[in-house]
Design an enzyme around this catalytic site. Structure first.
Site, PDB file in Angstrom:
ATOM      1  N   LYS A  80       0.868  -1.178   0.000  1.00 40.14           N
ATOM      2  CA  LYS A  80       0.000   0.000   0.000  1.00 40.14           C
ATOM      3  C   LYS A  80       0.899   1.219   0.000  1.00 40.14           C
ATOM      4  CE  LYS A  80      -4.528   0.892   0.583  1.00 40.14           C
ATOM      5  NZ  LYS A  80      -5.729   0.155   0.279  1.00 40.14           N
ATOM      6  N   GLY A 179     -25.981   2.037   3.839  1.00 41.70           N
ATOM      7  CA  GLY A 179     -25.115   2.619   2.808  1.00 41.70           C
ATOM      8  C   GLY A 179     -25.531   2.155   1.430  1.00 41.70           C
ATOM      9  N   GLY A 181     -24.415   3.429  -1.625  1.00 34.24           N
ATOM     10  CA  GLY A 181     -23.508   4.021  -2.603  1.00 34.24           C
ATOM     11  C   GLY A 181     -23.248   3.030  -3.728  1.00 34.24           C
ATOM     12  N   VAL A 183     -21.496   0.291  -4.001  1.00 30.74           N
ATOM     13  CA  VAL A 183     -21.627  -1.141  -3.711  1.00 30.74           C
ATOM     14  C   VAL A 183     -23.025  -1.450  -3.171  1.00 30.74           C
ATOM     15  CG1 VAL A 183     -20.710  -3.089  -2.401  1.00 30.74           C
ATOM     16  CG2 VAL A 183     -19.152  -1.332  -3.220  1.00 30.74           C
ATOM     17  N   TYR A 185     -25.899  -0.088  -3.560  1.00 29.89           N
ATOM     18  CA  TYR A 185     -26.967  -0.087  -4.573  1.00 29.89           C
ATOM     19  C   TYR A 185     -26.974  -1.417  -5.349  1.00 29.89           C
ATOM     20  CZ  TYR A 185     -29.488   0.843  -8.862  1.00 29.89           C
ATOM     21  OH  TYR A 185     -30.361   0.738  -9.914  1.00 29.89           O
TER      22      TYR A 185
HETATM   23  P1  NAD Z   1     -19.696   4.994  -1.562  1.00 27.42           P
HETATM   24  O1  NAD Z   1     -19.025   6.208  -1.043  1.00 27.42           O
HETATM   25  O2  NAD Z   1     -20.139   4.960  -2.993  1.00 27.42           O
HETATM   26  O3  NAD Z   1     -20.976   4.666  -0.672  1.00 27.42           O
HETATM   27  C1  NAD Z   1     -21.029   4.803   0.705  1.00 27.42           C
HETATM   28  C2  NAD Z   1     -22.447   5.225   1.060  1.00 27.42           C
HETATM   29  O4  NAD Z   1     -22.582   5.242   2.479  1.00 27.42           O
HETATM   30  C3  NAD Z   1     -22.819   6.627   0.562  1.00 27.42           C
HETATM   31  O5  NAD Z   1     -24.035   6.569  -0.152  1.00 27.42           O
HETATM   32  C4  NAD Z   1     -22.929   7.437   1.846  1.00 27.42           C
HETATM   33  O6  NAD Z   1     -23.885   8.479   1.755  1.00 27.42           O
HETATM   34  C5  NAD Z   1     -23.358   6.368   2.834  1.00 27.42           C
HETATM   35  N1  NAD Z   1     -23.125   6.702   4.232  1.00 27.42           N
HETATM   36  C6  NAD Z   1     -22.096   7.380   4.781  1.00 27.42           C
HETATM   37  N2  NAD Z   1     -22.259   7.487   6.115  1.00 27.42           N
HETATM   38  C7  NAD Z   1     -23.404   6.840   6.412  1.00 27.42           C
HETATM   39  C8  NAD Z   1     -24.121   6.597   7.621  1.00 27.42           C
HETATM   40  N3  NAD Z   1     -23.672   7.030   8.791  1.00 27.42           N
HETATM   41  N4  NAD Z   1     -25.261   5.883   7.555  1.00 27.42           N
HETATM   42  C9  NAD Z   1     -25.726   5.437   6.376  1.00 27.42           C
HETATM   43  N5  NAD Z   1     -25.107   5.634   5.197  1.00 27.42           N
HETATM   44  C10 NAD Z   1     -23.959   6.332   5.220  1.00 27.42           C
HETATM   45  O7  NAD Z   1     -18.708   3.792  -1.256  1.00 27.42           O
HETATM   46  P2  NAD Z   1     -18.727   2.331  -1.885  1.00 27.42           P
HETATM   47  O8  NAD Z   1     -17.750   2.274  -3.003  1.00 27.42           O
HETATM   48  O9  NAD Z   1     -20.135   1.887  -2.113  1.00 27.42           O
HETATM   49  O10 NAD Z   1     -18.095   1.487  -0.687  1.00 27.42           O
HETATM   50  C11 NAD Z   1     -18.845   1.167   0.466  1.00 27.42           C
HETATM   51  C12 NAD Z   1     -17.942   0.498   1.488  1.00 27.42           C
HETATM   52  O11 NAD Z   1     -17.389  -0.696   0.925  1.00 27.42           O
HETATM   53  C13 NAD Z   1     -16.751   1.344   1.929  1.00 27.42           C
HETATM   54  O12 NAD Z   1     -16.465   1.046   3.276  1.00 27.42           O
HETATM   55  C14 NAD Z   1     -15.630   0.835   1.043  1.00 27.42           C
HETATM   56  O13 NAD Z   1     -14.361   1.046   1.634  1.00 27.42           O
HETATM   57  C15 NAD Z   1     -15.962  -0.628   0.960  1.00 27.42           C
HETATM   58  N6  NAD Z   1     -15.430  -1.289  -0.237  1.00 27.42           N
HETATM   59  C16 NAD Z   1     -15.760  -0.840  -1.488  1.00 27.42           C
HETATM   60  C17 NAD Z   1     -15.255  -1.491  -2.604  1.00 27.42           C
HETATM   61  C18 NAD Z   1     -15.633  -1.040  -3.995  1.00 27.42           C
HETATM   62  O14 NAD Z   1     -15.401  -1.800  -4.942  1.00 27.42           O
HETATM   63  N7  NAD Z   1     -16.220   0.138  -4.176  1.00 27.42           N
HETATM   64  C19 NAD Z   1     -14.405  -2.595  -2.457  1.00 27.42           C
HETATM   65  C20 NAD Z   1     -14.096  -3.051  -1.167  1.00 27.42           C
HETATM   66  C21 NAD Z   1     -14.615  -2.382  -0.067  1.00 27.42           C
END
Ligand code: NAD
Length: 355
Positions: A80, A179, A181, A183, A185
């Site tokens: 990292k 959440g 977002g 993932v 959705y």
């Molecule tokens: P994202 O930012 O698109 O979505 C996160 C969502 O959580 C947002 O819609 C935000 O408004 C919401 N949120 C924030 N605080 C909140 C709360 N207190 N209560 C309810 N909702 C809240 O992120 P993502 O890409 O969907 O990732 C989600 C999680 O999965 C993160 O922890 C990320 O590190 C992890 N992750 C993502 C991936 C990936 O491929 N995107 C891979 C591994 C891990």
């Protein structure tokens, strides 16, 4: 700070400190373990309060990548990097910063491969790529990892249902999703597709409305998501949501979701979930789809091949749950043991091969 002691404590292989003052660049690359392959892990751009904080974060995150790759069965190690700077930097200054980082990555000759992370974007990766080929996640390559991550989480939830109920069908099961977002959705889409009932929350009301409309979900205010009487809780927002306050409130059989670092304390809250009779799918096992997606890019896989590999998270988790049961440890501990065993086997083979 006793640097070598800090590295030896968690068996870190290499730490690179690289600076190019004329571009305001201060970078740290941490390679935790390369027994299974080159260390792959994102570049984080963050305004750390202190040098020590940046260093400790780089070491901790690299180690996490080693375990994620090892337990997922990828031929990758853990690395990292962090750039200590202002994530809001723009224009040519930003380009220069990332090109300097590209030179630091290049200095390792492929032992470290970088990707996007907190505070960085595909455009930043394009600037890194001007200096090194050891970068993945560029525009027009493996693309948005979220659908692959979501599919892996969905398959992981099915594995947890199998371990808990002896049946992996999600039809009629009630899942509370925190959440919505990238993932969250796509996860809702997968879950609803199999007939699961959804209660959902987000701090963005527009995101809630969309999921309510499209997947017939029930909206919950953010603070109440821990109290929903459901079968499964899927945290897909923030880290540290499983803690002293929330665990006693949970009324579910399973916690399985995408968020990173869900346990506020791995040593305390992993066992706490177990004592509460809740089956926990370790976050770095179930959310490995994002890593699989960029690994697929290195292997030249199609999106279908990456999805297929992400689907195997089902089998990995079943093995982890079985190991946890056999060894009477939490799934978190079992996953770490499975990862360590694979690394040890690789080290043994290397030794045998060399002697
Ligand atoms: P994202 O930012 O698109 O979505 C996160 C969502 O959580 C947002 O819609 C935000 O408004 C919401 N949120 C924030 N605080 C909140 C709360 N207190 N209560 C309810 N909702 C809240 O992120 P993502 O890409 O969907 O990732 C989600 C999680 O999965 C993160 O922890 C990320 O590190 C992890 N992750 C993502 C991936 C990936 O491929 N995107 C891979 C591994 C891990």
């Amino acid at each position: 700070m006793e640097l070598f002691e800090l590295m030896a404590g968690k068996q870190h292989e290499q730490l690179v400190l690289w600076t190019e003052p004329r571009f305001g660049y201060k970078g740290i690359i941490s390679l935790h373990d390369t027994s299974l392959g080159p260390g792959l892990g994102g570049t984080r751009l963050w305004n750390y309060a202190t040098e020590e904080e940046a260093l400790v974060d780089a070491l901790r995150l690299a180690r996490g990548m080693t375990y994620k790759a090892a337990v997922t069965g990828l031929t990758l190690g853990g690395g990292k990097s962090v750039i200590w700077g202002d994530p809001k930097i723009r224009g040519v200054d930003r380009e220069m910063l990332f090109r300097a980082h590209g030179r630091a990555v290049e200095s390792l000759g492929g032992r470290y491969i970088t990707a996007e992370d907190v505070g960085t974007s595909p455009a930043d990766m394009a600037h890194i790529a001007l200096e090194t080929e050891h970068v993945v996640g560029l525009e027009g390559t493996s693309g948005d990892p979220s659908p692959v991550t979501a599919y892996g989480v969905y398959r992981g939830i099915k594995a947890a249902a199998m371990a808990r109920y002896g049946d992996d069908s999600l039809d009629g099961l009630h899942v509370a999703v925190q959440g919505l977002g990238q993932v969250g959705y796509h996860l809702c889409e997968n879950l609803r597709g199999e007939g699961a009932r959804l209660s959902v929350t987000d701090i963005d009301s527009g995101r809630i409305e969309r999921v309510v409309d499209e997947f017939d979900a029930e909206a919950v205010v953010p603070e109440d998501i821990f109290d929903v009487d459901a079968d499964i809780f899927a945290p897909c927002a923030l880290g540290a949501v499983l803690n002293d306050d929330t665990i006693p409130r949970l009324k579910v059989d399973i916690v399985a979701g995408a968020a990173n670092n869900q346990l506020a304390s791995t040593t305390k809250h992993g066992p706490a979930l177990q004592e509460a009779g809740i089956l926990y799918a370790p976050d770095y096992v179930i959310n490995a789809g994002g890593l699989i997606n960029v690994y697929g890019e290195l292997q030249g896989w199609t999106r279908e091949q990456s999805l297929q590999k992400a689907g195997e998270i089902y089998d990995t988790l079943l093995q982890v749950f079985q190991l946890a049961e056999n060894e009477r440890v939490s799934p978190e501990e079992a996953a770490a043991r499975a990862a360590e065993e694979r690394i040890q086997r690789a080290r043994h083979l290397q030794r045998t091969y060399l002697t």
